[in-house]
Design a protein around this motif. Structure first.
Motif, short mmCIF file in Angstrom:
data_model
loop_
_atom_site.label_atom_id
_atom_site.label_comp_id
_atom_site.label_asym_id
_atom_site.label_seq_id
_atom_site.Cartn_x
_atom_site.Cartn_y
_atom_site.Cartn_z
N GLY A 39 -4.34 -14.45 4.92
CA GLY A 39 -3.16 -15.18 4.49
C GLY A 39 -2.79 -14.91 3.04
O GLY A 39 -3.43 -14.12 2.34
N PRO A 40 -1.73 -15.57 2.54
CA PRO A 40 -1.18 -15.25 1.22
C PRO A 40 -2.06 -15.68 0.05
O PRO A 40 -1.94 -15.11 -1.04
N ASN A 41 -2.91 -16.68 0.24
CA ASN A 41 -3.77 -17.12 -0.87
C ASN A 41 -4.99 -16.22 -0.98
O ASN A 41 -6.14 -16.65 -0.80
N THR A 42 -4.72 -14.97 -1.28
CA THR A 42 -5.76 -13.94 -1.25
C THR A 42 -5.61 -13.02 -2.45
O THR A 42 -4.49 -12.66 -2.83
N ILE A 43 -6.73 -12.65 -3.03
CA ILE A 43 -6.77 -11.64 -4.07
C ILE A 43 -7.57 -10.46 -3.53
O ILE A 43 -8.72 -10.64 -3.11
N VAL A 44 -6.98 -9.28 -3.53
CA VAL A 44 -7.64 -8.08 -3.03
C VAL A 44 -8.09 -7.22 -4.21
O VAL A 44 -7.32 -6.93 -5.12
N VAL A 45 -9.35 -6.83 -4.17
CA VAL A 45 -9.91 -5.87 -5.11
C VAL A 45 -10.16 -4.58 -4.34
O VAL A 45 -10.84 -4.58 -3.32
N ASN A 46 -9.61 -3.47 -4.83
CA ASN A 46 -9.64 -2.22 -4.08
C ASN A 46 -10.06 -1.06 -4.98
O ASN A 46 -9.30 -0.66 -5.85
N PRO A 47 -11.26 -0.53 -4.77
CA PRO A 47 -11.65 0.64 -5.56
C PRO A 47 -10.86 1.87 -5.12
O PRO A 47 -10.24 1.89 -4.06
N THR A 48 -10.91 2.89 -5.94
CA THR A 48 -10.25 4.15 -5.61
C THR A 48 -10.67 4.63 -4.22
O THR A 48 -11.83 4.53 -3.84
N GLY A 49 -9.72 5.15 -3.48
CA GLY A 49 -9.99 5.63 -2.13
C GLY A 49 -8.70 5.86 -1.39
O GLY A 49 -7.60 5.73 -1.94
N CYS A 50 -8.81 6.19 -0.11
CA CYS A 50 -7.63 6.48 0.70
C CYS A 50 -6.64 5.32 0.70
O CYS A 50 -5.43 5.53 0.53
N VAL A 51 -7.12 4.12 0.90
CA VAL A 51 -6.23 2.96 0.97
C VAL A 51 -5.51 2.76 -0.37
O VAL A 51 -4.30 2.51 -0.42
N GLU A 52 -6.24 2.90 -1.45
CA GLU A 52 -5.64 2.70 -2.78
C GLU A 52 -4.54 3.71 -3.07
O GLU A 52 -3.41 3.34 -3.42
N VAL A 53 -4.85 4.99 -2.93
CA VAL A 53 -3.86 6.01 -3.31
C VAL A 53 -2.64 5.99 -2.39
O VAL A 53 -1.55 6.41 -2.78
N SER A 54 -2.82 5.52 -1.16
CA SER A 54 -1.74 5.55 -0.18
C SER A 54 -0.84 4.32 -0.21
O SER A 54 0.25 4.35 0.35
N THR A 55 -1.30 3.26 -0.85
CA THR A 55 -0.53 2.01 -0.84
C THR A 55 0.01 1.62 -2.21
O THR A 55 0.70 0.61 -2.34
N THR A 56 -0.30 2.42 -3.24
CA THR A 56 0.09 2.04 -4.60
C THR A 56 0.73 3.21 -5.35
O THR A 56 0.48 3.41 -6.54
N THR A 57 1.54 3.99 -4.67
CA THR A 57 2.20 5.12 -5.31
C THR A 57 3.25 4.60 -6.31
O THR A 57 4.26 4.04 -5.91
N PHE A 58 2.98 4.78 -7.58
CA PHE A 58 3.85 4.24 -8.63
C PHE A 58 5.29 4.72 -8.45
O PHE A 58 5.51 5.90 -8.17
N PRO A 59 6.27 3.83 -8.54
CA PRO A 59 6.21 2.43 -8.97
C PRO A 59 6.20 1.45 -7.80
O PRO A 59 6.62 0.30 -7.94
#
Length: 313
Positions: A39-59
């Motif tokens: 749900g929305p009351n969530t904080i996600v911590v994500n180290p470098t990896g496939c998920v990170e580079v694919s979901t956070t392409t600046f901007p």
């Protein structure tokens, strides 16, 4: 809430479409369903990896919850700091003390089983209320398909070459969930997106326990495993049907297998649809089968009955 049918799954989408994950990648499915549970009351911590580079392409970002990207090695440490900070802020009434905030680490096998394991072990030992989800594609896929500790026996990677002497990785897969369980944390489980309700219920249980939890999820990778992008979930299901992957949970010391397999398929059904195993002979596959048979015997002894059955052609 217990997820029993697809009608129980929330409609809210907290992972936005338009991310850059490979076609056929199952990581997006895992994360999407995880966020539906959290749900929305969530904080996600994500180290470098496939998920990170694919979901956070600046901007841009695909995350509709608070999200922090950290280095390979320190995701669990950062999550520990967030959890401790929220406790202090709630004690001071800066944040509503009754508000439940989920803190979740989503890491690959590189940032979890190998590079980040020291920080993970520390987080578990200290007892932080953080759920750590390992999406395990069994190699360092983001940086070029190099071997990891969770790469299975005889699998090809770019650093486990195929030749006359070597036949891929010569070591067996690191039992990460069992190593985590040795920390005596409240909840540890393995999961498979092909059995998505079982997986979602494990996410829910992990978030509900008082203390750290760890969910180890198998994640087929179309690029590194070399399969037709259309059959990722089929391959995931075969992993459990052959007992190459067993779905279990350890809940406050109580061990159970959550997806039983009365009639087990031979491992070749799983191996022969993946290009990373194309070099294996029938004899090599039988070596893997014998290893899996021993693991099945061990698990059945832990449960005290035959929850994973014999191989039926």
């Amino acid at each position: 809430m217990h997820y029993r049918t697809v009608f129980d799954i929330p409609r809210d989408e907290l992972l936005a479409p338009g991310h850059g994950l490979c076609g056929g990648c199952v990581a997006g499915t895992i994360v999407r369903l995880l966020l539906k549970v959290a749900g929305p009351n969530t904080i996600v911590v994500n180290p470098t990896g496939c998920v990170e580079v694919s979901t956070t392409t600046f901007p841009y970002t695909s995350w509709r919850v608070p999200y922090i990207h950290v280095a390979f090695e320190n995701a669990a440490a950062v999550a520990s700091g967030i959890e401790a900070s929220i406790k202090v802020l709630q004690k001071k009434n800066v944040i509503d003390p009754s508000k439940k905030i989920n803190i979740i680490v989503i890491g690959g096998d590189g940032g979890t089983a190998d590079i980040g394991f020291q920080a993970l072990s520390g987080m578990l030992e200290r007892g932080h209320k953080v759920m750590y989800v390992l999406y395990d594609n069994e190699a360092y896929m983001n940086t070029g398909i190099q071997r990891s500790g969770t790469t299975p026996l005889f699998a090809w990677t770019t650093t486990t070459p195929i030749g006359k002497v070597l036949k891929g990785k010569i070591q067996v897969k690191k039992p990460v969930a069992e190593i985590v369980a040795a920390h005596r944390v409240p909840y540890v489980a393995t999961a498979n997106p092909a059995y998505f309700l079982d997986m979602m219920n494990k996410f829910k249980r992990g978030l509900d326990v008082d203390g750290p939890s760890f969910i180890h999820v198998i994640q087929p990778c179309t690029t590194g495993w070399r399969y037709d992008p259309r059959i990722g979930i089929k391959i995931a299901r075969l992993a459990t049907e052959t007992a190459m992957w067993i779905n279990w949970e350890l809940d406050h010391g109580e061990f159970r297998v959550t997806v039983t397999v009365p009639k087990r398929k031979h491992v070749r059904h799983y191996i022969r649809v993946q290009g990373r195993f194309n070099h294996l002979t029938d004899e090599d596959i039988e070596t893997i089968q014998k290893y899996v048979d021993k693991e099945v015997e061990r698990i059945n002894k832990l449960v005290g009955k035959e929850v994973i059955g014999p191989v039926v052609e």
